[in-house]
Design an enzyme around this catalytic site. Sequence first.
Site, PDB file in Angstrom:
ATOM      1  N   GLY A  41     -25.381   3.956 -22.663  1.00 58.50           N
ATOM      2  CA  GLY A  41     -25.364   5.360 -23.071  1.00 58.50           C
ATOM      3  C   GLY A  41     -23.956   5.880 -22.919  1.00 58.50           C
ATOM      4  O   GLY A  41     -23.377   5.836 -21.826  1.00 58.50           O
ATOM      5  N   ASN A 172     -17.997   9.896 -31.317  1.00 61.97           N
ATOM      6  CA  ASN A 172     -19.009   8.865 -31.064  1.00 61.97           C
ATOM      7  C   ASN A 172     -20.214   8.999 -32.001  1.00 61.97           C
ATOM      8  O   ASN A 172     -21.362   9.060 -31.562  1.00 61.97           O
ATOM      9  CB  ASN A 172     -19.461   8.923 -29.605  1.00 61.97           C
ATOM     10  CG  ASN A 172     -20.194   7.671 -29.167  1.00 61.97           C
ATOM     11  OD1 ASN A 172     -19.752   6.564 -29.458  1.00 61.97           O
ATOM     12  ND2 ASN A 172     -21.309   7.831 -28.489  1.00 61.97           N
ATOM     13  N   ARG A 174     -23.229   8.353 -34.262  1.00 55.48           N
ATOM     14  CA  ARG A 174     -24.276   7.357 -34.491  1.00 55.48           C
ATOM     15  C   ARG A 174     -25.215   7.975 -35.524  1.00 55.48           C
ATOM     16  O   ARG A 174     -26.162   8.683 -35.194  1.00 55.48           O
ATOM     17  CB  ARG A 174     -25.012   7.026 -33.195  1.00 55.48           C
ATOM     18  CG  ARG A 174     -24.135   6.392 -32.130  1.00 55.48           C
ATOM     19  CD  ARG A 174     -23.769   4.956 -32.494  1.00 55.48           C
ATOM     20  NE  ARG A 174     -22.923   4.340 -31.482  1.00 55.48           N
ATOM     21  CZ  ARG A 174     -21.592   4.293 -31.531  1.00 55.48           C
ATOM     22  NH1 ARG A 174     -20.957   4.847 -32.575  1.00 55.48           N
ATOM     23  NH2 ARG A 174     -20.898   3.720 -30.588  1.00 55.48           N
ATOM     24  N   LYS A 199     -11.407  12.719 -28.854  1.00 55.71           N
ATOM     25  CA  LYS A 199     -11.253  11.306 -29.202  1.00 55.71           C
ATOM     26  C   LYS A 199     -12.185  10.975 -30.368  1.00 55.71           C
ATOM     27  O   LYS A 199     -13.369  11.352 -30.371  1.00 55.71           O
ATOM     28  CB  LYS A 199     -11.585  10.417 -28.003  1.00 55.71           C
ATOM     29  CG  LYS A 199     -11.450   8.920 -28.273  1.00 55.71           C
ATOM     30  CD  LYS A 199     -12.792   8.261 -28.246  1.00 55.71           C
ATOM     31  CE  LYS A 199     -12.696   6.789 -28.575  1.00 55.71           C
ATOM     32  NZ  LYS A 199     -14.007   6.215 -28.979  1.00 55.71           N
ATOM     33  N   GLU A 204     -14.679   7.717 -38.028  1.00 51.58           N
ATOM     34  CA  GLU A 204     -15.230   9.047 -37.764  1.00 51.58           C
ATOM     35  C   GLU A 204     -14.348  10.136 -38.358  1.00 51.58           C
ATOM     36  O   GLU A 204     -14.846  11.112 -38.910  1.00 51.58           O
ATOM     37  CB  GLU A 204     -15.386   9.233 -36.252  1.00 51.58           C
ATOM     38  CG  GLU A 204     -16.485   8.359 -35.675  1.00 51.58           C
ATOM     39  CD  GLU A 204     -16.420   8.231 -34.169  1.00 51.58           C
ATOM     40  OE1 GLU A 204     -17.430   7.779 -33.586  1.00 51.58           O
ATOM     41  OE2 GLU A 204     -15.366   8.572 -33.571  1.00 51.58           O
ATOM     42  N   GLY A 225      -7.614  25.080 -31.131  1.00 55.18           N
ATOM     43  CA  GLY A 225      -7.437  25.077 -29.677  1.00 55.18           C
ATOM     44  C   GLY A 225      -7.463  23.722 -29.030  1.00 55.18           C
ATOM     45  O   GLY A 225      -7.255  23.608 -27.811  1.00 55.18           O
ATOM     46  N   ALA A 235      -9.102  -2.791 -32.808  1.00 51.85           N
ATOM     47  CA  ALA A 235      -8.002  -3.507 -32.159  1.00 51.85           C
ATOM     48  C   ALA A 235      -6.637  -3.010 -32.634  1.00 51.85           C
ATOM     49  O   ALA A 235      -5.603  -3.483 -32.152  1.00 51.85           O
ATOM     50  CB  ALA A 235      -8.127  -5.000 -32.421  1.00 51.85           C
ATOM     51  N   ASP A 258     -18.159  -8.472 -26.992  1.00 54.02           N
ATOM     52  CA  ASP A 258     -19.134  -7.401 -27.216  1.00 54.02           C
ATOM     53  C   ASP A 258     -18.381  -6.079 -27.164  1.00 54.02           C
ATOM     54  O   ASP A 258     -17.838  -5.707 -26.132  1.00 54.02           O
ATOM     55  CB  ASP A 258     -20.217  -7.456 -26.131  1.00 54.02           C
ATOM     56  CG  ASP A 258     -21.218  -6.310 -26.237  1.00 54.02           C
ATOM     57  OD1 ASP A 258     -21.270  -5.671 -27.309  1.00 54.02           O
ATOM     58  OD2 ASP A 258     -21.932  -6.064 -25.259  1.00 54.02           O
ATOM     59  N   ASP A 264     -15.989   3.669 -24.892  1.00 60.28           N
ATOM     60  CA  ASP A 264     -16.296   4.424 -23.671  1.00 60.28           C
ATOM     61  C   ASP A 264     -15.346   4.029 -22.543  1.00 60.28           C
ATOM     62  O   ASP A 264     -14.947   4.884 -21.736  1.00 60.28           O
ATOM     63  CB  ASP A 264     -17.744   4.174 -23.254  1.00 60.28           C
ATOM     64  CG  ASP A 264     -18.727   4.574 -24.336  1.00 60.28           C
ATOM     65  OD1 ASP A 264     -18.427   5.523 -25.096  1.00 60.28           O
ATOM     66  OD2 ASP A 264     -19.785   3.929 -24.448  1.00 60.28           O
TER      67      ASP A 264
END
Length: 329
Positions: A41, A172, A174, A199, A204, A225, A235, A258, A264
């Site tokens: 998670g 992130n 999904r 980030k 994205e 802001g 990579a 993996d 994260d």
Amino acid sequence: MIPVIAFGEALVDMLSSRLGEAAGDAPETLAPEVFTPYAGGAPANVAVACARLGVPSRFLGMLGEDHFGDFLARELAAHGVDTSGVVLTREARTALAFVSRDAHGERTFDFYRPPAADLLYRLEHLPAGVFAAPAILHLCSNSLTEAAIAETTLSMAEMARRAGCLVSVDANLRHNLWADGAAEIALVTRLLDGADLLKLSTDELDYLRADHPEDAWLAERLAAGVKAIVITDGAGEVVLKGVGLEKRVAPPKVQAVDTTAGGDAFIGGLLAELAMHLGEVGIDGDWHRDADFLARAVETACRCGAHAVTRPGAYAALPTREDLARLKS
């Protein structure tokens, strides 16, 4: 140093034993597929990443009162994360993600969410005084996928800002967690624009900016802001952008096994460096104008991400300071 508080989903990554299965492989030629449970998670991973790097961290979220919820709570605590903000419920199960990998360790996800316990967290579940002291609050877009949890997430970000905390957001995305199979751009952008540190990956960025020129879209976020933006590309080089600032940092070259926790581990490493820096200069300091500090912090973050992708799973793959010292540049 100041603590990092991560809010959102903790779930179990069921990692497939098959690596690099080709589309044309006949079923009878394949070994039996085995799924191994790993604690994961994205926000939970970030909390663990910070704790393993010696920074106090806390996880806020809801778990099902079930076997997998117990597993996640134990794993978070075992890695040094403060779990006093974790709430258990019988109203929904802990979320699962079945993870498949290709020959390069790149993964695809099949989520068993919704329904899931993490989506039931509300402001009334917040521990008293959670933002009373300076802290970094870290969020992801996966807690925007339903109206009620989106309201909780956006309200929590506003509470943290008003309390003088710094807000970090990892896009992130999904898409298969969203009801329409695609993230709602306006809602995600609203969360991004409330961040101090943002980030996102190149994929994205391309999705969120749609037909807007990249430079113009990034300038809009800074004008809203956001103080610093980091853009990752697997990579490839990481781009760091701020007002009057642009730097590029190349991650170490490693053999990926993996990539589940790579992003994260990266943001966790960056937040750990920021938490230590803010402990010295103060949370109201001009950290975002310190180009040398930011470049060093991104270099450390890159090393964290590089280490994580060489190992399976999430929590167990996140580096300690000793792991980073052993990693070749």
